[in-house]
Design a protein around this motif. Structure first.
Motif, PDB file in Angstrom:
ATOM      1  N   ILE A 305       0.858  -1.180   0.000  1.00  0.00           N
ATOM      2  CA  ILE A 305       0.000   0.000   0.000  1.00  0.00           C
ATOM      3  C   ILE A 305       0.896   1.232   0.000  1.00  0.00           C
ATOM      4  CG2 ILE A 305      -1.769   1.276   1.243  1.00  0.00           C
ATOM      5  CD1 ILE A 305      -2.808  -1.316   2.352  1.00  0.00           C
ATOM      6  N   ASN A 306       0.857   1.988  -1.108  1.00  0.00           N
ATOM      7  CA  ASN A 306       1.746   3.133  -1.269  1.00  0.00           C
ATOM      8  C   ASN A 306       1.115   4.442  -0.812  1.00  0.00           C
ATOM      9  OD1 ASN A 306       3.678   1.436  -2.591  1.00  0.00           O
ATOM     10  ND2 ASN A 306       2.406   1.551  -4.429  1.00  0.00           N
ATOM     11  N   ASP A 307      -0.233   4.520  -0.762  1.00  0.00           N
ATOM     12  CA  ASP A 307      -0.883   5.742  -0.323  1.00  0.00           C
ATOM     13  C   ASP A 307      -2.336   5.420   0.015  1.00  0.00           C
ATOM     14  OD1 ASP A 307      -1.149   8.356   0.384  1.00  0.00           O
ATOM     15  OD2 ASP A 307      -1.160   9.173  -1.645  1.00  0.00           O
ATOM     16  N   ILE A 308      -2.915   6.138   0.986  1.00  0.00           N
ATOM     17  CA  ILE A 308      -4.337   6.021   1.312  1.00  0.00           C
ATOM     18  C   ILE A 308      -4.901   7.416   1.501  1.00  0.00           C
ATOM     19  CG2 ILE A 308      -4.305   3.718   2.331  1.00  0.00           C
ATOM     20  CD1 ILE A 308      -4.048   4.969   5.061  1.00  0.00           C
ATOM     21  N   ILE A 309      -6.175   7.619   1.099  1.00  0.00           N
ATOM     22  CA  ILE A 309      -6.829   8.910   1.251  1.00  0.00           C
ATOM     23  C   ILE A 309      -8.300   8.704   1.604  1.00  0.00           C
ATOM     24  CG2 ILE A 309      -5.313  10.161  -0.336  1.00  0.00           C
ATOM     25  CD1 ILE A 309      -7.527   9.888  -2.442  1.00  0.00           C
ATOM     26  N   PHE A 310      -8.889   9.703   2.260  1.00  0.00           N
ATOM     27  CA  PHE A 310     -10.329   9.772   2.456  1.00  0.00           C
ATOM     28  C   PHE A 310     -10.916  10.566   1.299  1.00  0.00           C
ATOM     29  CE2 PHE A 310      -8.916   8.960   6.755  1.00  0.00           C
ATOM     30  CZ  PHE A 310      -9.921   8.158   7.289  1.00  0.00           C
ATOM     31  N   TYR A 311     -12.078  10.117   0.782  1.00  0.00           N
ATOM     32  CA  TYR A 311     -12.717  10.860  -0.291  1.00  0.00           C
ATOM     33  C   TYR A 311     -14.219  10.587  -0.303  1.00  0.00           C
ATOM     34  CZ  TYR A 311     -13.987  12.648  -4.875  1.00  0.00           C
ATOM     35  OH  TYR A 311     -14.583  13.346  -5.892  1.00  0.00           O
ATOM     36  N   ASP A 312     -15.026  11.595   0.056  1.00  0.00           N
ATOM     37  CA  ASP A 312     -16.480  11.538  -0.093  1.00  0.00           C
ATOM     38  C   ASP A 312     -17.065  10.254   0.507  1.00  0.00           C
ATOM     39  OD1 ASP A 312     -18.982  12.409  -0.845  1.00  0.00           O
ATOM     40  OD2 ASP A 312     -18.861  11.512  -2.844  1.00  0.00           O
ATOM     41  N   GLY A 313     -16.750   9.983   1.779  1.00  0.00           N
ATOM     42  CA  GLY A 313     -17.276   8.804   2.439  1.00  0.00           C
ATOM     43  C   GLY A 313     -16.611   7.508   2.023  1.00  0.00           C
ATOM     44  N   GLN A 314     -15.515   7.589   1.312  1.00  0.00           N
ATOM     45  CA  GLN A 314     -14.792   6.401   0.874  1.00  0.00           C
ATOM     46  C   GLN A 314     -13.365   6.461   1.401  1.00  0.00           C
ATOM     47  OE1 GLN A 314     -15.273   5.758  -3.504  1.00  0.00           O
ATOM     48  NE2 GLN A 314     -16.445   7.656  -3.388  1.00  0.00           N
ATOM     49  N   ILE A 315     -12.733   5.318   1.398  1.00  0.00           N
ATOM     50  CA  ILE A 315     -11.295   5.249   1.632  1.00  0.00           C
ATOM     51  C   ILE A 315     -10.672   4.610   0.401  1.00  0.00           C
ATOM     52  CG2 ILE A 315      -9.472   4.164   2.981  1.00  0.00           C
ATOM     53  CD1 ILE A 315     -11.167   4.480   5.426  1.00  0.00           C
TER      54      ILE A 315
END
Length: 725
Positions: A305-315
C-alpha cells in the motif's frame, strides 16, 4: 490558473528553450491582451538587471496599459535582446547559496581541532518532494538541508532557500500557508516562514518517524517500530498512541477532511507455537480521533500500500499498480474493496493520490526495480461516472517519485528521480516549465587550489570560487562518461579531469582553466579505465593508474597518447590510489592490501608495506615527507615511518572512506559517516565531526584554515575554527 497565467508560463519556458516560434506567437497574442503584454514586459524588465534572487511572491495584480503599435514594435526588439541575455546568463556564473566566510581564519591544529564547526555549505543536495502553498503563489521543494521556495509565477528564477540543518523527507503546508510541517531525522518539526524559525514538536527519540499527515493542528504519524499516534499541536501533547501490537510495520497514514478519523495501513503478522512471526496481507485500520478506538478494519488486498486517502465517504488505497476503494454501505460499515480499472500500464505502480473537487488523481512511477517511465504518469478517476482516463499524455523528464496538485486543480508539479520538477497542465498534458540542475548530485571527490574548490559527481565537474561564492567553471561530460579523478596543478590554475566511457572501457583527460571554464587540451586513452591521476611538482607530468594495474606518466605539454614511461602491469596489482611524496622522488601505490613504494629515478618498486586486513582506499604523505598514512575499507588507519618503512601505529575501526592531511599542521582527517581527527604526533584521536551526510572525499585548504568535505548527499561542507569574537 487562468489562461493568461498559463501563457506567461509558456513564454518563460519558450525563452529558456529558445523556442522562437512560441515566443512570436505569444507576442502576437499579447497585442490583443493588454494584461498579458504588461506581464511579458515585466518579465523582461526583471531579467535585464537580474544577478541575484528577485523577491517573491510576485503580485498577480498587473497594471493595464493601452497597446500601441509602436510599443509592440519595441517589445519585439526586447524579445531578441532577452533571448540573447538568457543565453548569456545560462553560461555565466551561477549563484551558490552559502554563509559568508567569516570564520576559520586560523590554522587548524591538534589543539583547536575540537572547536571545528561548519562555517559554510555549498551545493544544493537531493530533492525528496514538492508542494504548492495553499494560495498557489509558492512552489515549495524540499530535500537535503531544507527548503527551496520558488515563486509560483516566476519559476525560472532562483528560489529563496531556508536551511534547517537536516534532510527533509516529507513536508506539508498548514492551512493558512504561514508554516510548514516537516519530517526529518530529528522527528516532526514546524517551520514558521515569516521568521524562518523552526522547532521539533514530536521528537524521533529511539525510532525514526517514517510517515505523517497533517490537518487542522493535528499530526498523525507512524514510526519505524509500527507505533501510530495523533498529536495535538495546540495542546503540545498526544491525543493517543496505537502500540504496534501484532503489527509488523505501518505503511501509510491519513486524516479525514473533517478531522474525525485517522486511517493507517499496516502489514500485520501472526505467530504460533511452531513458527516464527510471519506477515500476512496488509490491512487498513480506521480510528476515531476523539476516542482513540479502532472502529473499522479493512482488508481484502494484496501487495504494497503506497498511499491512502479519504474521499467523499470512501477510503481509497494505491496498492502497487492498482487502485482500490472501500465504500460505506447502508449499515454504516465498509464493504469489500472494489478494484477500479485503470488505463493499462501494468509495469508501473501508483506512487500517490490527490483529491480535487470532483475526482481523484493518481501518479504512476517506476515499478520496484524497473527504471522506465509511464507513458501517461497521471490519471483521473471520476467516482460519479466510475471512469478513469489518462490525464497527462506526455512523459515526465525523469522517473516520477512524487507529485502535488496546484490548489486550482489545473496543473501539477511532478518530482523526478533525477532532480527535476516538471510543472504540467493536467488537461493538455503540456509541460509548462521544468526546473532542473538543482538537486540529486552525489559528490564523490574534491580538490582545492587557492581560491578554487573542484568537486566531481558521476558525470559532472564543478569549480567553486570560495571568495565570490560562485561556480566559475562547469564541465558537463558526454552521456556515458563518468568522472574518475580530478587534480589541480601545483603552480598554475589548471584542473585535470579524468573520465571513463562505460561502453568502451577507455579513459580520457580534459584540462580546464577554472578562471575561464575553457578546455586547455585533452589526452585520450584506448587502454583500460582510469582509477587515479596526480600532477608532479613541475606540472609537466601527470601520473595515471588504470584497471590493468599500470602506473603511467604522461607529459602534459605534448598531449601525446604515448606515455613517457610506465610501470609494467606484471609488477603491481590493481592500483586504487596514488600519492606523490613532497620532493617528487617516490610514489606510493595502494593496491588490495599492500602499499608499493615506487622510486621514480630508479624506475622500480623499492619497498612493499603490509599490514592492512582489507582493500586500501586512500594513501597520503605527511607535509614533511617523514611519514605516510593509509586507510582501508574496514576503517583501519596505519602510520608508516618513511625512513625505515616501519609501522608507527595501527588504529583499527575508524570510520574511513576518505583521507586528508593538513599541509600546514599535518593534522589527519579520516572521513566516512563521521570525520575522525587524528594528532600526527601522538597518533591519538582528538575529535570527531558529525556531517549531515556521508563524506566521500575531503581536502584541507592550502593554508590549513579549513577542512572541506564532499558528501554523497550533494553538499559541500566547510569546517573552520570559530573566530575569537
Amino acid at each position: 490558473m487562468n489562461n493568461r497565467e498559463k501563457s506567461v508560463f509558456r513564454y518563460i519556458s519558450a525563452l529558456e528553450n529558445a523556442d522562437f516560434q512560441t515566443v512570436s506567437d505569444l507576442w502576437q497574442q499579447a497585442e490583443n491582451d493588454s494584461d498579458l503584454m504588461q506581464a511579458l514586459l515585466e518579465i523582461h524588465q526583471e531579467m535585464k538587471g537580474h544577478t541575484t534572487m528577485i523577491p517573491f511572491p510576485i503580485s498577480r495584480q498587473m497594471n493595464t496599459h493601452p497597446v500601441r503599435w509602436l510599443r509592440v514594435a519595441v517589445a519585439l526588439l526586447i524579445v531578441a535582446g532577452v533571448i540573447l541575455l538568457t543565453l548569456t546568463l545560462s553560461s555565466a556564473d551561477s549563484p551558490v547559496r552559502s554563509t559568508p566566510l567569516q570564520q576559520g581564519d586560523t590554522v587548524i591544529t591538534a589543539d583547536n581541532a575540537a572547536q571545528l564547526e561548519i562555517v559554510q555549505t555549498l551545493g544544493k543536495g537531493k530533492l525528496n518532494g514538492a508542494q504548492w502553498s495553499p494560495d498557489g503563489e509558492i512552489l515549495m521543494a524540499y530535500g537535503t538541508g531544507g527548503f527551496w521556495l520558488f515563486s509560483g509565477y516566476d519559476l525560472h528564477r532562483d528560489p529563496q532557500i531556508i536551511d534547517v540543518g537536516t534532510d527533509v523527507y516529507q513536508a506539508k503546508y498548514t492551512e493558512d500557508g504561514s508554516q510548514i510541517i516537516y519530517r526529518s531525522r530529528d522527528g516532526i518539526s514546524i517551520l514558521t516562514l515569516e521568521t524562518e524559525a523552526y522547532e521539533v514538536v514530536i521528537p524521533a527519540d529511539d525510532q525514526p518517524i517514517v510517515q505523517f499527515d497533517y490537518h487542522d493542528n493535528l499530526i498523525a504519524f507512524i514510526d519505524s517500530e509500527g507505533t501510530a499516534g495523533v498529536w495535538n499541536i495546540e495542546r503540545a501533547r498526544p491525543r493517543f498512541y496505537f502500540p504496534p501490537d501484532g503489527i509488523l510495520f505501518n505503511l501509510n497514514i491519513s486524516i479525514s477532511d473533517d478531522g474525525q478519523y485517522v486511517a493507517y495501513a499496516a502489514l500485520t503478522y501472526i505467530t504460533d507455537a511452531t513458527t516464527s512471526p510471519r506477515p500476512i496481507a496488509p490491512q487498513i485500520f480506521v480510528s476515531d480521533i476523539n476516542t482513540g478506538r479502532i472502529i473499522y478494519t479493512l482488508s481484502g488486498v494484496e501487495g504494497n500500500i503506497n498511499d491512502i486517502i479519504f474521499y467523499d465517504g470512501q477510503i481509497m488505497a494505491a496498492v502497487d499498480g492498482h487502485l482500490y476503494t472501500w465504500r460505506l454501505d447502508e449499515t454504516q460499515a465498509f464493504d469489500s474493496p472494489q478494484l477500479i480499472e485503470l488505463p493499462r500500464e501494468e509495469l508501473f505502480r501508483l506512487l500517490g493520490l490527490a483529491v480535487t473537487s470532483d475526482s481523484v488523481l493518481g501518479l504512476r512511477g517506476s515499478f520496484w526495480g524497473l527504471r522506465g517511465r509511464a507513458a501517461s504518469p497521471i490519471f483521473r478517476y471520476s467516482p460519479g461516472e466510475n471512469t478513469t482516463t489518462p490525464l497527462v499524455s506526455g512523459e515526465a523528464s525523469g522517473v516520477p517519485i512524487a507529485f502535488n496538485l496546484h490548489p486550482d486543480g489545473e496543473f501539477v508539479a511532478i518530482v523526478t528521480a533525477n532532480g527535476h520538477i516538471d510543472v504540467i497542465d493536467v488537461n493538455s498534458g503540456e509541460t509548462l516549465i521544468s526546473i532542473k540542475d538543482y538537486w540529486n548530485r552525489s559528490y564523490k571527490m574534491i580538490r582545492i587550489k587557492e581560491d578554487w574548490v573542484a568537486i566531481a559527481s558521476e558525470e559532472t565537474a564543478e569549480v567553486y570560487s570560495l571568495q565570490s561564492n560562485t561556480v566559475r567553471a562547469w564541465s558537463q561530460f558526454s552521456t556515458g562518461s563518468t568522472v574518475a579523478a580530478i587534480d589541480f596543478s601545483a603552480s598554475e590554475s589548471l584542473l585535470a579531469t579524468a573520465t571513463n566511457k562505460a561502453t568502451s572501457s577507455s579513459g580520457s583527460t580534459t584540462f580546464l582553466m577554472p578562471n575561464e571554464g575553457l578546455p586547455d587540451g585533452m589526452i585520450s586513452f584506448d587502454a583500460q579505465e582510469i582509477y587515479d591521476i596526480e600532477f608532479n611538482l613541475t606540472d609537466q607530468i601527470l601520473y595515471y593508474t588504470d584497471a590493468d594495474g599500470r602506473l603511467m606518466a604522461y607529459r602534459r605539454n605534448t598531449l601525446t597518447s604515448e606515455p613517457l614511461w610506465q610501470v609494467p602491469e606484471t609488477q603491481i596489482q590493481r592500483i586504487d590510489d596514488i600519492a606523490l611524496n613532497p620532493d617528487g622522488s617516490q610514489i606510493a601505490l595502494a593496491s588490495w592490501g599492500l602499499i608499493n613504494i615506487y622510486d621514480i629515478e630508479r624506475e622500480e618498486v623499492v619497498q612493499t608495506l603490509e599490514g592492512h586486513p582489507y582493500q586500501i582506499t586512500e594513501v597520503a604523505f605527511g607535509p614533511d615527507g617523514e611519514w605516510l598514512v593509509s586507510v582501508d575499507g574496514f576503517g583501519t588507519v596505519m602510520f608508516w615511518d618513511t625512513a625505515t618503512w616501519e609501522e608507527i601505529v595501527y588504529l583499527p575501526n575508524q570510520p574511513a572512506s576518505s583521507l586528508a592531511i593538513s599541509p600546514a599542521s599535518g593534522l589527519v582527517a579520516v572521513g566516512g559517516e563521521t570525520i575522525t581527527l587524528v594528532d600526527p604526533v601522538t597518533h591519538t584521536v582528538i575529535a570527531e565531526l558529525e556531517p549531515h551526510g556521508p563524506i566521500t572525499d575531503m581536502t584541507f585548504s592550502e593554508d590549513g584554515t579549513r577542512l572541506i568535505g564532499a558528501s554523497s548527499n550533494g553538499k559541500i561542507y566547510i569546517w573552520g575554527v570559530p573566530s575569537a569574537e
